[in-house]
Design a protein around this motif. Structure first.
Motif, PDB file in Angstrom:
ATOM      1  N   GLY A 100      -0.205   2.309   7.141  1.00 31.91           N
ATOM      2  CA  GLY A 100       0.441   1.524   8.000  1.00 31.91           C
ATOM      3  C   GLY A 100      -0.689   0.990   8.792  1.00 31.91           C
ATOM      4  N   ALA A 101      -1.650   1.506   9.331  1.00 31.91           N
ATOM      5  CA  ALA A 101      -2.972   1.035  10.075  1.00 31.91           C
ATOM      6  C   ALA A 101      -3.432  -0.075   8.912  1.00 31.91           C
ATOM      7  CB  ALA A 101      -3.605   2.171  10.328  1.00 31.91           C
ATOM      8  N   GLU A 102      -3.616   0.281   7.712  1.00 24.29           N
ATOM      9  CA  GLU A 102      -4.383  -0.934   6.740  1.00 24.29           C
ATOM     10  C   GLU A 102      -3.473  -2.141   6.507  1.00 24.29           C
ATOM     11  OE1 GLU A 102      -7.489  -2.396   4.565  1.00 24.29           O
ATOM     12  OE2 GLU A 102      -7.250  -0.750   6.097  1.00 24.29           O
ATOM     13  N   ALA A 103      -2.202  -1.699   6.502  1.00 19.92           N
ATOM     14  CA  ALA A 103      -1.471  -2.939   6.212  1.00 19.92           C
ATOM     15  C   ALA A 103      -1.517  -3.898   7.447  1.00 19.92           C
ATOM     16  CB  ALA A 103       0.181  -2.474   6.013  1.00 19.92           C
ATOM     17  N   GLU A 104      -1.217  -3.315   8.616  1.00 19.83           N
ATOM     18  CA  GLU A 104      -1.427  -3.993   9.970  1.00 19.83           C
ATOM     19  C   GLU A 104      -2.757  -4.835  10.005  1.00 19.83           C
ATOM     20  OE1 GLU A 104      -0.653  -3.356  14.742  1.00 19.83           O
ATOM     21  OE2 GLU A 104      -0.880  -1.802  13.437  1.00 19.83           O
ATOM     22  N   ALA A 105      -3.937  -4.149   9.649  1.00 25.04           N
ATOM     23  CA  ALA A 105      -5.170  -4.779   9.697  1.00 25.04           C
ATOM     24  C   ALA A 105      -5.144  -5.851   8.812  1.00 25.04           C
ATOM     25  CB  ALA A 105      -6.232  -3.883   9.494  1.00 25.04           C
ATOM     26  N   LEU A 106      -4.447  -5.693   7.454  1.00 24.39           N
ATOM     27  CA  LEU A 106      -4.573  -7.170   6.595  1.00 24.39           C
ATOM     28  C   LEU A 106      -3.683  -8.187   7.128  1.00 24.39           C
ATOM     29  CD1 LEU A 106      -4.271  -4.743   3.049  1.00 24.39           C
ATOM     30  CD2 LEU A 106      -6.238  -6.210   4.009  1.00 24.39           C
ATOM     31  N   ARG A 107      -2.561  -7.719   7.710  1.00 21.33           N
ATOM     32  CA  ARG A 107      -1.852  -8.861   8.293  1.00 21.33           C
ATOM     33  C   ARG A 107      -2.865  -9.508   9.419  1.00 21.33           C
ATOM     34  NH1 ARG A 107       2.448  -4.560   7.558  1.00 21.33           N
ATOM     35  NH2 ARG A 107       2.281  -4.334   9.649  1.00 21.33           N
ATOM     36  N   ASP A 108      -3.200  -8.761  10.291  1.00 22.65           N
ATOM     37  CA  ASP A 108      -3.874  -9.421  11.308  1.00 22.65           C
ATOM     38  C   ASP A 108      -4.959 -10.167  10.943  1.00 22.65           C
ATOM     39  OD1 ASP A 108      -2.162  -7.903  13.068  1.00 22.65           O
ATOM     40  OD2 ASP A 108      -3.939  -6.275  13.655  1.00 22.65           O
ATOM     41  N   ALA A 109      -5.454 -10.042   9.638  1.00 26.37           N
ATOM     42  CA  ALA A 109      -6.563 -10.854   8.992  1.00 26.37           C
ATOM     43  C   ALA A 109      -5.971 -11.951   8.246  1.00 26.37           C
ATOM     44  CB  ALA A 109      -7.569 -10.035   7.995  1.00 26.37           C
ATOM     45  N   GLY A 110      -4.715 -12.217   8.126  1.00 31.42           N
ATOM     46  CA  GLY A 110      -4.053 -13.384   7.766  1.00 31.42           C
ATOM     47  C   GLY A 110      -3.648 -12.991   6.396  1.00 31.42           C
ATOM     48  N   HIS A 111      -3.765 -11.940   5.843  1.00 27.84           N
ATOM     49  CA  HIS A 111      -3.134 -11.732   4.825  1.00 27.84           C
ATOM     50  C   HIS A 111      -1.572 -10.830   4.550  1.00 27.84           C
ATOM     51  CE1 HIS A 111      -7.142 -12.233   3.514  1.00 27.84           C
ATOM     52  NE2 HIS A 111      -7.649 -11.046   4.294  1.00 27.84           N
ATOM     53  N   ARG A 112      -1.097 -10.695   3.456  1.00 26.94           N
ATOM     54  CA  ARG A 112       0.396 -10.420   3.213  1.00 26.94           C
ATOM     55  C   ARG A 112       0.365  -8.924   2.584  1.00 26.94           C
ATOM     56  NH1 ARG A 112       2.908 -14.308  -0.680  1.00 26.94           N
ATOM     57  NH2 ARG A 112       0.695 -14.055  -1.467  1.00 26.94           N
ATOM     58  N   LEU A 168       0.670  -1.124   0.025  1.00 25.51           N
ATOM     59  CA  LEU A 168      -0.149  -0.161  -0.148  1.00 25.51           C
ATOM     60  C   LEU A 168       0.964   1.143  -0.003  1.00 25.51           C
ATOM     61  CD1 LEU A 168      -1.399  -2.162   2.308  1.00 25.51           C
ATOM     62  CD2 LEU A 168      -3.306  -0.562   1.942  1.00 25.51           C
ATOM     63  N   CYS A 169       0.853   2.157  -0.919  1.00 27.47           N
ATOM     64  CA  CYS A 169       1.530   3.217  -1.189  1.00 27.47           C
ATOM     65  C   CYS A 169       0.961   4.585  -1.115  1.00 27.47           C
ATOM     66  CB  CYS A 169       2.335   3.235  -2.550  1.00 27.47           C
ATOM     67  SG  CYS A 169       3.339   4.536  -2.774  1.00 27.47           S
ATOM     68  N   ALA A 170       1.461   5.536  -0.289  1.00 29.38           N
ATOM     69  CA  ALA A 170       0.593   6.647  -0.107  1.00 29.38           C
ATOM     70  C   ALA A 170       1.703   7.710   0.472  1.00 29.38           C
ATOM     71  CB  ALA A 170      -0.565   6.694   0.701  1.00 29.38           C
ATOM     72  N   ARG A 171       1.263   8.894   0.767  1.00 32.21           N
ATOM     73  CA  ARG A 171       1.837   9.857   1.444  1.00 32.21           C
ATOM     74  C   ARG A 171       1.685   9.758   2.884  1.00 32.21           C
ATOM     75  NH1 ARG A 171       0.773  15.544  -1.048  1.00 32.21           N
ATOM     76  NH2 ARG A 171      -1.395  14.506  -1.268  1.00 32.21           N
ATOM     77  N   SER A 172       0.444   9.173   2.953  1.00 30.67           N
ATOM     78  CA  SER A 172      -0.237   9.339   4.680  1.00 30.67           C
ATOM     79  C   SER A 172       0.282   7.838   5.385  1.00 30.67           C
ATOM     80  CB  SER A 172      -1.499   9.077   4.499  1.00 30.67           C
ATOM     81  OG  SER A 172      -2.100   8.252   3.523  1.00 30.67           O
ATOM     82  N   ALA A 173       1.695   8.069   5.865  1.00 30.39           N
ATOM     83  CA  ALA A 173       2.438   6.818   6.592  1.00 30.39           C
ATOM     84  C   ALA A 173       1.226   6.161   7.688  1.00 30.39           C
ATOM     85  CB  ALA A 173       3.543   7.286   7.219  1.00 30.39           C
ATOM     86  N   ALA A 174       0.604   6.990   8.610  1.00 33.17           N
ATOM     87  CA  ALA A 174      -0.297   6.445   9.464  1.00 33.17           C
ATOM     88  C   ALA A 174      -1.235   5.548   8.995  1.00 33.17           C
ATOM     89  CB  ALA A 174      -1.046   7.550  10.412  1.00 33.17           C
TER      90      ALA A 174
END
Length: 253
Positions: free
Chosen positions: A50-62, A41-47
């Motif tokens: 970062g939160a969405e990538a973490e949520a995806l990982r928590d759901a078992g995704h990469r 996930l690419c954007a200027r908005s790191a927060a």
């Protein structure tokens, strides 16, 4: 089971989505991850990413976050060059400054055309260069609009950028076909996102939009995410240089 048995699965594929912090980009990133892709996930908005990538990982995704500004042409290219080639690129970052032409400023032009067209062209250049070098083929999905096929008052800059993106997509599809890289656009109608939410507070504007959509509803991000999965998947292997209209029938009128 073979890939042919599950043509919409993206297992083993690496996907890059720009403008992934919110709205359509975030929905597409999630849909690609749920289809099996490893998503950046690419954007200027790191927060946000970062939160969405973490949520995806928590759901078992990469998933991983990549803080980058696509209008920084050299900087974005350097970040892409430092990574293995992506299989899927969703060129989604965009903006709009609707106003009558008489009120348009050079700063407005630079902001809209700079992100929607200039940055999109060079982002595609960076990502497809890695695809070509890897010799693995790939998919580019440029986020266009119904406004890349029609006109509308107050949207001269936006229409200019999206009509330009449509032409770029067709030319790039022809150029990259020998490398096994498919290039298409998604062309949504108005979609309810954080960017459009202020516009839809105006009930007259909402009514005018709905009057132009035969299906009688405004788009939702899920409508767009499913189309991106299709274009990225093996179900669309003969589709390149095309525009997928997700406009509720607007351009059919």
């Amino acid at each position: 089971m073979s890939a042919a048995a599950h043509p919409f699965r993206l297992d083993g594929k690496r996907a890059l989505v720009t403008g992934a912090g919110r709205g359509i980009g975030r929905a597409i990133a999630r849909a690609l991850a749920e289809a099996g892709a490893e998503v950046t996930l690419c954007a200027r908005s790191a927060a946000e990413i970062g939160a969405e990538a973490e949520a995806l990982r928590d759901a078992g995704h990469r998933a991983e976050a990549l803080e980058a500004d696509v209008t920084d042409i050299a900087g974005f290219a350097a970040r892409v060059a430092a990574r293995p080639a992506f299989d899927i690129f969703v060129n989604n970052a965009g903006t709009n400054r609707p106003k009558p032409l008489a009120e348009v400023t050079p700063a407005d032009y630079d902001a809209v055309l700079g992100l929607n067209l200039r940055a999109a062209v060079f982002a595609a250049q960076a990502v497809t260069a890695r695809m070509i070098a890897a010799g693995q083929g790939g998919v580019v999905i440029n986020m266009s609009s119904q406004m890349g096929h029609v006109g509308a008052a107050g949207r001269t800059l936006y229409c200019a950028s999206k009509w330009g993106l449509e032409g770029f997509t067709k030319a790039l599809a022809v150029e990259l076909a020998p490398h096994g890289i498919r290039v298409n656009t998604i062309c949504p109608t108005f979609v309810e996102t954080p960017m459009t939410e202020p516009m839809f507070r105006d009930e007259r504007f909402r009514a005018e939009v709905l009057s132009r959509i035969p299906l009688g509803r405004i788009g939702q991000v899920a409508d767009i995410a499913g189309a991106a999965v299709f274009l990225a998947s093996g179900a669309a292997t003969l589709m390149t240089g095309s525009a997928m209209m997700l406009d509720g029938g607007w351009t059919a009128l």
